[in-house]
Design an enzyme around this catalytic site. Structure first.
Site, PDB file in Angstrom:
ATOM      1  N   SER A 113       0.861  -1.187   0.000  1.00  0.00           N
ATOM      2  CA  SER A 113       0.000   0.000   0.000  1.00  0.00           C
ATOM      3  C   SER A 113       0.888   1.224   0.000  1.00  0.00           C
ATOM      4  O   SER A 113       1.996   1.192   0.552  1.00  0.00           O
ATOM      5  CB  SER A 113      -0.877   0.004   1.253  1.00  0.00           C
ATOM      6  N   TYR A 153      -1.674  -0.738  10.377  1.00  0.00           N
ATOM      7  CA  TYR A 153      -1.880  -1.221   8.997  1.00  0.00           C
ATOM      8  C   TYR A 153      -0.714  -0.776   8.104  1.00  0.00           C
ATOM      9  O   TYR A 153      -0.152  -1.579   7.345  1.00  0.00           O
ATOM     10  CB  TYR A 153      -3.208  -0.663   8.469  1.00  0.00           C
TER      11      TYR A 153
HETATM   12  P1  NAP Z   1     -11.631  -5.467   0.664  1.00  0.00           P
HETATM   13  O1  NAP Z   1     -12.583  -4.912  -0.342  1.00  0.00           O
HETATM   14  O2  NAP Z   1     -11.821  -5.166   2.110  1.00  0.00           O
HETATM   15  O3  NAP Z   1     -11.549  -7.058   0.461  1.00  0.00           O
HETATM   16  C1  NAP Z   1     -10.741  -7.807   1.298  1.00  0.00           C
HETATM   17  C2  NAP Z   1     -10.760  -9.249   0.858  1.00  0.00           C
HETATM   18  O4  NAP Z   1      -9.864  -9.971   1.706  1.00  0.00           O
HETATM   19  C3  NAP Z   1     -12.112  -9.894   0.997  1.00  0.00           C
HETATM   20  O5  NAP Z   1     -12.261 -10.816  -0.074  1.00  0.00           O
HETATM   21  C4  NAP Z   1     -12.011 -10.660   2.315  1.00  0.00           C
HETATM   22  O6  NAP Z   1     -12.805 -11.836   2.353  1.00  0.00           O
HETATM   23  C5  NAP Z   1     -10.555 -11.063   2.288  1.00  0.00           C
HETATM   24  N1  NAP Z   1      -9.970 -11.339   3.589  1.00  0.00           N
HETATM   25  C6  NAP Z   1      -9.841 -10.507   4.649  1.00  0.00           C
HETATM   26  N2  NAP Z   1      -9.215 -11.138   5.654  1.00  0.00           N
HETATM   27  C7  NAP Z   1      -8.940 -12.383   5.207  1.00  0.00           C
HETATM   28  C8  NAP Z   1      -8.315 -13.514   5.794  1.00  0.00           C
HETATM   29  N3  NAP Z   1      -7.841 -13.480   7.048  1.00  0.00           N
HETATM   30  N4  NAP Z   1      -8.211 -14.644   5.060  1.00  0.00           N
HETATM   31  C9  NAP Z   1      -8.687 -14.690   3.790  1.00  0.00           C
HETATM   32  N5  NAP Z   1      -9.285 -13.652   3.196  1.00  0.00           N
HETATM   33  C10 NAP Z   1      -9.412 -12.520   3.896  1.00  0.00           C
HETATM   34  O7  NAP Z   1     -10.115  -5.029   0.336  1.00  0.00           O
HETATM   35  P2  NAP Z   1      -9.469  -4.304  -0.945  1.00  0.00           P
HETATM   36  O8  NAP Z   1      -9.640  -2.844  -0.783  1.00  0.00           O
HETATM   37  O9  NAP Z   1      -9.886  -4.982  -2.189  1.00  0.00           O
HETATM   38  O10 NAP Z   1      -7.919  -4.593  -0.637  1.00  0.00           O
HETATM   39  C11 NAP Z   1      -7.203  -5.666  -1.207  1.00  0.00           C
HETATM   40  C12 NAP Z   1      -5.727  -5.498  -0.856  1.00  0.00           C
HETATM   41  O11 NAP Z   1      -5.274  -4.224  -1.349  1.00  0.00           O
HETATM   42  C13 NAP Z   1      -5.458  -5.489   0.647  1.00  0.00           C
HETATM   43  O12 NAP Z   1      -4.245  -6.135   0.930  1.00  0.00           O
HETATM   44  C14 NAP Z   1      -5.341  -4.006   0.974  1.00  0.00           C
HETATM   45  O13 NAP Z   1      -4.549  -3.767   2.112  1.00  0.00           O
HETATM   46  C15 NAP Z   1      -4.698  -3.481  -0.300  1.00  0.00           C
HETATM   47  N6  NAP Z   1      -4.924  -2.049  -0.492  1.00  0.00           N
HETATM   48  C16 NAP Z   1      -6.178  -1.541  -0.672  1.00  0.00           C
HETATM   49  C17 NAP Z   1      -6.342  -0.160  -0.844  1.00  0.00           C
HETATM   50  C18 NAP Z   1      -7.683   0.478  -1.043  1.00  0.00           C
HETATM   51  O14 NAP Z   1      -7.755   1.735  -1.082  1.00  0.00           O
HETATM   52  N7  NAP Z   1      -8.764  -0.260  -1.167  1.00  0.00           N
HETATM   53  C19 NAP Z   1      -5.236   0.683  -0.804  1.00  0.00           C
HETATM   54  C20 NAP Z   1      -3.976   0.123  -0.608  1.00  0.00           C
HETATM   55  C21 NAP Z   1      -3.830  -1.244  -0.456  1.00  0.00           C
HETATM   56  P3  NAP Z   1     -14.325 -11.847   2.929  1.00  0.00           P
HETATM   57  O15 NAP Z   1     -15.086 -10.817   2.141  1.00  0.00           O
HETATM   58  O16 NAP Z   1     -14.796 -13.227   2.666  1.00  0.00           O
HETATM   59  O17 NAP Z   1     -14.207 -11.498   4.379  1.00  0.00           O
END
Ligand code: NAP
Length: 248
Positions: A143, A157
């Site tokens: 991130s 985080y």
């Molecule tokens: P999100 O919409 O919150 O989705 C998270 C996903 O991870 C969901 O499918 C969830 O499954 C799964 N998950 C959470 N904890 C888990 C665990 N312990 N074991 C297996 N699966 C798990 O997140 P996102 O925004 O798409 O983010 C994806 C990645 O990008 C993350 O690593 C995040 O830190 C990174 N990121 C995101 C952003 C942003 O602005 N969105 C920015 C920087 C980095 P369930 O739905 O089944 O619980």
């Protein structure tokens, strides 16, 4: 050779978009999720509609037992893994540093760092020449928070993503001679449900004026960078980072 990818946390957001794009690039995909089976099965159906194979596997990446079961399922139902996207990640409620408990710190690190380490370890055991594998590619979701620090929101985080950056460099160097490339993508402010977990569903819109490109990003814009790093198009790239952050 069959192209087989595991995307952790692929029931929604960036992971779901990555799994869908991977199918269009000819991958069979394991769609891992923690809770949300209905959405994971939707992603599986959209992959199968492209003619690729897909399975949904519930597993908490923070649990070693679950990760071992996840990989055994892939071995048995899809075959030998060629690509891993370490995408599953969590954050908790926005908080000042002095209110971050040890329990919370452990929850965030167990999923974001422990889960990525465990999944990468099992991938290396299957991909590396040393262990009889045919090579492969790993992409970690870091991130921009790793560099910005997330003051007053979630320094825990941000620090977990800093650990992912270090792991990306160290693992890339360690397995470069084993046919495995390891890279990371650092998203900025992306429209997903993750921000609601921090207690502010509208966070991207609140902060977008501070982004040079003046908008939040879409999950598919991150997924395209991930797919490039997985593909042979990036064959001379390892231990590298792509910031998908609109310039912030
Ligand atoms: P999100 O919409 O919150 O989705 C998270 C996903 O991870 C969901 O499918 C969830 O499954 C799964 N998950 C959470 N904890 C888990 C665990 N312990 N074991 C297996 N699966 C798990 O997140 P996102 O925004 O798409 O983010 C994806 C990645 O990008 C993350 O690593 C995040 O830190 C990174 N990121 C995101 C952003 C942003 O602005 N969105 C920015 C920087 C980095 P369930 O739905 O089944 O619980």
């Amino acid at each position: 050779m069959d192209k087989i990818m595991l995307v952790t946390g692929a029931s929604r957001g960036i992971g779901a978009e990555t799994a869908r794009l991977a199918a269009l690039a000819g991958f069979d995909v394991c769609v891992n999720y923690r809770n949300n089976q209905v959405e994971a099965l939707d992603v599986v159906a959209s992959i199968e509609a492209t003619g690729q194979r897909a399975i949904a596997v519930q597993a908490d990446v923070a649990s070693e037992t679950d990760v071992l079961r996840l990989y055994e399922t892939i071995d048995n139902e899809l075959g030998s893994l060629t690509a891993l996207v370490n995408n599953a990640g969590i954050l908790e409620s926005q908080s000042n540093f002095e209110n971050i408990s040890l329990q919370r710190l452990r929850r965030v690190f167990d999923t974001n760092v422990g889960g990525s380490f465990l999944c990468a370890r099992e991938a290396v055991l299957r991909m590396s020449y040393k262990h009889g594998g045919k090579g492969g590619a790993i992409v970690n979701l870091s991130s921009r928070a790793a560099l910005l620090g997330s003051a007053h929101e979630y320094v825990d985080y941000a620090a977990s993503k800093g650990a992912i950056d270090s792991m990306t460099i160290g693992l890339a160097n360690e397995v470069a001679g084993q046919g495995i490339r390891v890279n990371a993508v650092r998203p900025g402010l992306i429209y997903t449900d993750m921000h609601a977990s921090g207690g502010e569903a509208g966070r991207v819109d609140r902060m977008k004026s501070g982004v040079p490109l003046q908008r939040g990003g879409l999950p598919v814009e991150v997924a395209k960078a991930i797919l490039w790093l997985i593909s042979d198009e990036s064959s001379y790239t390892t231990g590298s980072f792509i910031d998908v952050s609109g310039g912030r």
